[in-house]
Design a protein around this motif. Structure first.
Motif, mmCIF file in Angstrom:
data_model
loop_
_atom_site.group_PDB
_atom_site.id
_atom_site.type_symbol
_atom_site.label_atom_id
_atom_site.label_comp_id
_atom_site.label_asym_id
_atom_site.label_seq_id
_atom_site.Cartn_x
_atom_site.Cartn_y
_atom_site.Cartn_z
ATOM 1 N N THR A 38 0.828 -1.204 0.000
ATOM 2 C CA THR A 38 0.000 0.000 0.000
ATOM 3 C C THR A 38 0.863 1.255 0.000
ATOM 4 O OG1 THR A 38 -1.690 -1.210 1.229
ATOM 5 C CG2 THR A 38 -1.880 1.177 1.203
ATOM 6 N N GLN A 39 1.931 1.240 0.779
ATOM 7 C CA GLN A 39 2.829 2.396 0.796
ATOM 8 C C GLN A 39 3.509 2.583 -0.555
ATOM 9 O OE1 GLN A 39 5.419 1.613 4.122
ATOM 10 N NE2 GLN A 39 4.215 2.905 5.505
ATOM 11 N N ALA A 83 0.947 3.976 -2.886
ATOM 12 C CA ALA A 83 0.695 5.378 -2.545
ATOM 13 C C ALA A 83 1.846 6.258 -3.024
ATOM 14 C CB ALA A 83 0.498 5.531 -1.037
#
Length: 157
Positions: A60-61, A64
């Motif tokens: 997810t990071q 992102a």
């Protein structure tokens, strides 16, 4: 398990806390069984959940960060395009102002030329009318002089 606990209590009462008799291997086996059971029932599932959660967080990071980088790149691109559009708009405005000034000066020059031509035509017309009026006046003066002369000569005869 209860038996081994009782054996351990009896051994502790007889020879002290650590007695190297048959209970020590039983306790070691119980400990190893407990470690194996805890490992298979608790530690491995918890470790898998923690690892999967860490993987999810890392993924997810990373996504992102990619989206942020893409957004920043798009922002820079849009800002550059806006800057170019502003420059083009300024050029168009400058060209329009120059064209308006040129048209204004052309129309002003044409209007001045037209006014000058009308003024010259009016002067010529005034001069012509003046000449016509002077000629008519001269004719009238000649006619009146002739009449006066005729009356004077006619009355003198």
């Amino acid at each position: 398990m209860i038996c081994s606990t009782l054996l351990a209590v009896e051994a502790a009462e007889k020879n002290g806390l650590f007695d190297l008799d048959a209970t020590l291997p039983i306790i070691a086996v119980q400990f190893l069984l407990l470690v194996a059971v805890l490992n298979s029932l608790f530690y491995e599932p918890v470790t898998r959940v923690i690892d999967s959660r860490n993987d999810y967080i890392r993924t997810t990071q990373a996504e992102a960060q990619e989206r942020l980088d893409k957004a920043m790149a798009l922002t820079r691109q849009y800002e550059a395009e806006i800057g170019q559009a502003r420059l083009q708009a300024q050029q168009v405005i400058a060209e329009a102002e120059a064209a308006a000034a040129r048209i204004r000066s052309e129309k002003l020059a044409a209007a001045q030329a037209e006014i000058q031509a009308k003024l010259e035509a009016a002067r010529r017309q005034i001069e012509q009318e003046k000449q016509t009026a002077l000629e008519q006046l001269q004719q009238q003066v000649d006619a009146i002089a002739a009449q006066i002369t005729e009356k004077l000569l006619g009355s003198a005869r």
